[in-house]
Write a protein that holds these residues in place. Structure first.
Motif, PDB file in Angstrom:
ATOM      1  N   SER A  80       0.831  -1.214   0.000  1.00  0.00           N
ATOM      2  CA  SER A  80       0.000   0.000   0.000  1.00  0.00           C
ATOM      3  C   SER A  80       0.857   1.252   0.000  1.00  0.00           C
ATOM      4  O   SER A  80       0.601   2.202  -0.743  1.00  0.00           O
ATOM      5  CB  SER A  80      -0.923   0.021   1.220  1.00  0.00           C
ATOM      6  N   PHE A  81       1.884   1.259   0.837  1.00  0.00           N
ATOM      7  CA  PHE A  81       2.775   2.414   0.924  1.00  0.00           C
ATOM      8  C   PHE A  81       3.465   2.686  -0.410  1.00  0.00           C
ATOM      9  O   PHE A  81       3.444   3.816  -0.911  1.00  0.00           O
ATOM     10  CB  PHE A  81       3.810   2.177   2.018  1.00  0.00           C
ATOM     11  N   LEU A  82       4.059   1.667  -0.998  1.00  0.00           N
ATOM     12  CA  LEU A  82       4.793   1.872  -2.248  1.00  0.00           C
ATOM     13  C   LEU A  82       3.866   2.240  -3.402  1.00  0.00           C
ATOM     14  O   LEU A  82       4.236   3.039  -4.270  1.00  0.00           O
ATOM     15  CB  LEU A  82       5.627   0.640  -2.571  1.00  0.00           C
ATOM     16  N   LYS A  83       2.671   1.698  -3.410  1.00  0.00           N
ATOM     17  CA  LYS A  83       1.688   2.071  -4.440  1.00  0.00           C
ATOM     18  C   LYS A  83       1.353   3.558  -4.335  1.00  0.00           C
ATOM     19  O   LYS A  83       1.290   4.272  -5.332  1.00  0.00           O
ATOM     20  CB  LYS A  83       0.430   1.223  -4.286  1.00  0.00           C
ATOM     21  N   GLU A  84       1.131   4.031  -3.116  1.00  0.00           N
ATOM     22  CA  GLU A  84       0.812   5.450  -2.910  1.00  0.00           C
ATOM     23  C   GLU A  84       2.007   6.347  -3.222  1.00  0.00           C
ATOM     24  O   GLU A  84       1.845   7.418  -3.817  1.00  0.00           O
ATOM     25  CB  GLU A  84       0.346   5.698  -1.476  1.00  0.00           C
ATOM     26  N   VAL A  85       3.188   5.937  -2.829  1.00  0.00           N
ATOM     27  CA  VAL A  85       4.374   6.736  -3.149  1.00  0.00           C
ATOM     28  C   VAL A  85       4.522   6.842  -4.658  1.00  0.00           C
ATOM     29  O   VAL A  85       4.747   7.929  -5.197  1.00  0.00           O
ATOM     30  CB  VAL A  85       5.640   6.125  -2.515  1.00  0.00           C
ATOM     31  N   LYS A  86       4.390   5.741  -5.350  1.00  0.00           N
ATOM     32  CA  LYS A  86       4.499   5.762  -6.819  1.00  0.00           C
ATOM     33  C   LYS A  86       3.456   6.692  -7.416  1.00  0.00           C
ATOM     34  O   LYS A  86       3.732   7.411  -8.373  1.00  0.00           O
ATOM     35  CB  LYS A  86       4.339   4.334  -7.347  1.00  0.00           C
ATOM     36  N   ARG A  87       2.262   6.711  -6.850  1.00  0.00           N
ATOM     37  CA  ARG A  87       1.175   7.551  -7.365  1.00  0.00           C
ATOM     38  C   ARG A  87       1.478   9.034  -7.183  1.00  0.00           C
ATOM     39  O   ARG A  87       1.248   9.833  -8.091  1.00  0.00           O
ATOM     40  CB  ARG A  87      -0.141   7.198  -6.649  1.00  0.00           C
ATOM     41  N   VAL A  88       1.998   9.420  -6.029  1.00  0.00           N
ATOM     42  CA  VAL A  88       2.201  10.852  -5.759  1.00  0.00           C
ATOM     43  C   VAL A  88       3.524  11.392  -6.301  1.00  0.00           C
ATOM     44  O   VAL A  88       3.695  12.601  -6.407  1.00  0.00           O
ATOM     45  CB  VAL A  88       2.061  11.199  -4.261  1.00  0.00           C
ATOM     46  N   LEU A  89       4.450  10.490  -6.643  1.00  0.00           N
ATOM     47  CA  LEU A  89       5.710  10.957  -7.209  1.00  0.00           C
ATOM     48  C   LEU A  89       5.530  11.389  -8.662  1.00  0.00           C
ATOM     49  O   LEU A  89       4.821  10.743  -9.424  1.00  0.00           O
ATOM     50  CB  LEU A  89       6.767   9.851  -7.165  1.00  0.00           C
ATOM     51  N   LYS A  90       6.221  12.450  -9.017  1.00  0.00           N
ATOM     52  CA  LYS A  90       6.278  12.858 -10.411  1.00  0.00           C
ATOM     53  C   LYS A  90       7.123  11.844 -11.181  1.00  0.00           C
ATOM     54  O   LYS A  90       7.909  11.105 -10.579  1.00  0.00           O
ATOM     55  CB  LYS A  90       6.911  14.245 -10.530  1.00  0.00           C
ATOM     56  N   PRO A  91       6.987  11.815 -12.516  1.00  0.00           N
ATOM     57  CA  PRO A  91       7.869  10.935 -13.296  1.00  0.00           C
ATOM     58  C   PRO A  91       9.331  11.230 -12.941  1.00  0.00           C
ATOM     59  O   PRO A  91       9.722  12.392 -12.787  1.00  0.00           O
ATOM     60  CB  PRO A  91       7.558  11.317 -14.735  1.00  0.00           C
ATOM     61  N   ASN A  92      10.103  10.201 -12.781  1.00  0.00           N
ATOM     62  CA  ASN A  92      11.514  10.299 -12.379  1.00  0.00           C
ATOM     63  C   ASN A  92      11.692  10.822 -10.956  1.00  0.00           C
ATOM     64  O   ASN A  92      12.787  11.247 -10.586  1.00  0.00           O
ATOM     65  CB  ASN A  92      12.326  11.137 -13.366  1.00  0.00           C
ATOM     66  N   GLY A  93      10.623  10.802 -10.152  1.00  0.00           N
ATOM     67  CA  GLY A  93      10.720  11.207  -8.754  1.00  0.00           C
ATOM     68  C   GLY A  93      11.513  10.180  -7.953  1.00  0.00           C
ATOM     69  O   GLY A  93      11.763   9.066  -8.401  1.00  0.00           O
ATOM     70  N   ILE A  94      11.890  10.568  -6.758  1.00  0.00           N
ATOM     71  CA  ILE A  94      12.760   9.743  -5.919  1.00  0.00           C
ATOM     72  C   ILE A  94      12.080   9.402  -4.603  1.00  0.00           C
ATOM     73  O   ILE A  94      11.508  10.272  -3.954  1.00  0.00           O
ATOM     74  CB  ILE A  94      14.071  10.500  -5.625  1.00  0.00           C
ATOM     75  N   LEU A  95      12.156   8.144  -4.224  1.00  0.00           N
ATOM     76  CA  LEU A  95      11.787   7.696  -2.886  1.00  0.00           C
ATOM     77  C   LEU A  95      13.086   7.501  -2.120  1.00  0.00           C
ATOM     78  O   LEU A  95      13.952   6.722  -2.522  1.00  0.00           O
ATOM     79  CB  LEU A  95      11.014   6.380  -2.925  1.00  0.00           C
ATOM     80  N   PHE A  96      13.255   8.229  -1.008  1.00  0.00           N
ATOM     81  CA  PHE A  96      14.423   8.101  -0.139  1.00  0.00           C
ATOM     82  C   PHE A  96      13.924   7.565   1.193  1.00  0.00           C
ATOM     83  O   PHE A  96      13.057   8.163   1.816  1.00  0.00           O
ATOM     84  CB  PHE A  96      15.097   9.466   0.060  1.00  0.00           C
ATOM     85  N   PHE A  97      14.457   6.422   1.611  1.00  0.00           N
ATOM     86  CA  PHE A  97      14.046   5.870   2.896  1.00  0.00           C
ATOM     87  C   PHE A  97      15.217   5.166   3.567  1.00  0.00           C
ATOM     88  O   PHE A  97      16.170   4.762   2.920  1.00  0.00           O
ATOM     89  CB  PHE A  97      12.863   4.915   2.748  1.00  0.00           C
TER      90      PHE A  97
END
Length: 75
Positions: free
Chosen positions: A24-41
């Motif tokens: 659920s978390f990764l699906k939502e992060v992917k949704r709110v990120l712009k194309p070529n956006g970055i997830l830092f964790f």
């Protein structure tokens, strides 16, 4: 998350992902990120000697497991 699609260039999640439902978390992060956006964790690696889990955590992973899950979610 209550944000429009493609809202952010960067999402930061520090020492928290092991408390969440990862799919659920990764699906939502992917949704709110712009194309070529970055997830830092940052997260704990269950394979590190002396590792201790925290109460209430969902699941701890090692680097290989994280790599597989992130690939599954197209990161």
């Amino acid at each position: 998350m209550h944000f429009d699609d493609n809202s952010f260039d960067l999402v930061i999640a520090l020492a928290m992902v092991y408390y969440l439902d990862l799919d659920s978390f990764l699906k939502e992060v992917k949704r709110v990120l712009k194309p070529n956006g970055i997830l830092f964790f940052c997260t704990s690696n269950k394979d590190v000697p002396g590792f201790n889990s925290a109460p209430g955590s969902k699941k701890y992973l090692n680097a290989y497991e994280w790599n597989e899950i992130l690939k599954k979610h197209n990161f």
